[in-house]
Enzyme design. Structure first.
Site, PDB file in Angstrom:
ATOM      1  N   HIS A  78       0.822  -1.206   0.000  1.00  0.00           N
ATOM      2  CA  HIS A  78       0.000   0.000   0.000  1.00  0.00           C
ATOM      3  C   HIS A  78       0.861   1.264   0.000  1.00  0.00           C
ATOM      4  O   HIS A  78       2.025   1.248   0.414  1.00  0.00           O
ATOM      5  CB  HIS A  78      -0.937   0.007   1.201  1.00  0.00           C
ATOM      6  N   GLU A  80       0.776   3.918   1.844  1.00  0.00           N
ATOM      7  CA  GLU A  80       1.245   4.361   3.159  1.00  0.00           C
ATOM      8  C   GLU A  80       2.501   3.600   3.568  1.00  0.00           C
ATOM      9  O   GLU A  80       3.467   4.200   4.063  1.00  0.00           O
ATOM     10  CB  GLU A  80       0.158   4.148   4.220  1.00  0.00           C
ATOM     11  N   CYS A 103      -6.094   1.362   5.745  1.00  0.00           N
ATOM     12  CA  CYS A 103      -6.565   0.074   6.260  1.00  0.00           C
ATOM     13  C   CYS A 103      -5.902  -0.189   7.617  1.00  0.00           C
ATOM     14  O   CYS A 103      -4.988   0.528   8.025  1.00  0.00           O
ATOM     15  CB  CYS A 103      -6.231  -1.046   5.272  1.00  0.00           C
ATOM     16  N   CYS A 106      -1.985  -0.755   7.401  1.00  0.00           N
ATOM     17  CA  CYS A 106      -1.226   0.500   7.240  1.00  0.00           C
ATOM     18  C   CYS A 106      -1.321   1.351   8.493  1.00  0.00           C
ATOM     19  O   CYS A 106      -0.359   2.019   8.870  1.00  0.00           O
ATOM     20  CB  CYS A 106      -1.720   1.267   6.018  1.00  0.00           C
TER      21      CYS A 106
END
Length: 163
Positions: A78, A80, A103, A106
């Site tokens: 992801h 992040e 999420c 993260c």
């Protein structure tokens, strides 16, 4: 007289997060992240994609398949996480600008890295268990979050310069 129609710090950093998302090869979801320190200096940028050295031609981009391993989800890093991993400085007290609310996975990385504020553009998955868990963790860790509120709906970027 100085210009009056310059963009705010929030617009600048969210713009960089959105521009970073354009590097993603994911056909369905492009997410970018921009981490800044307390002096408004960029210290990390990332976007969602497969790990370094893993061919995006050999791994699946599908959202649904008979086997979870035939979807993108076990493989994608992801935005992040990539921004945290790409960071050039200590993240203690920093804030992260992201297109989508993080999420739970993260969120754990955000908390552990020392980031203290999340500025997000969309919370379209707010009713999912993952985002509910994220918000629970953020509250416990005293990490604040707020929705990005732009002055205008779009920024225009042109690669043409006056000669």
């Amino acid at each position: 007289m100085k210009r009056k129609n310059f963009i705010s710090w929030d617009e600048y950093f969210m713009g960089i997060a959105i521009l970073s998302a354009q590097r993603s090869k994911d056909p369905s979801t492009q997410v970018g992240a921009c981490i800044v320190n307390q002096k408004n200096r960029i210290i990390g940028i990332g976007y969602n994609g497969f790990p370094t050295g893993c061919s995006d031609d050999l791994l699946p981009w599908e959202k649904e398949a008979e086997s979870p391993n035939d979807t993108k989800y076990p493989y994608v890093v992801h935005a992040e996480a990539n921004a945290i991993l790409n960071a050039t400085k200590d993240l203690e007290g920093a804030r992260i600008y992201v297109a989508l609310f993080p999420c739970n996975e993260c969120t754990k990385l955000i908390i552990q890295s020392g980031i203290k504020e999340i500025v997000y553009l969309s919370d379209k998955y707010r009713d999912t268990d993952s985002v509910k868990a994220s918000k629970k963790l953020l509250g416990m860790a005293h990490v604040t979050y707020r929705r990005f509120e732009p002055k205008s709906r779009e920024l225009h970027i042109s690669f043409e310069m006056e000669s």
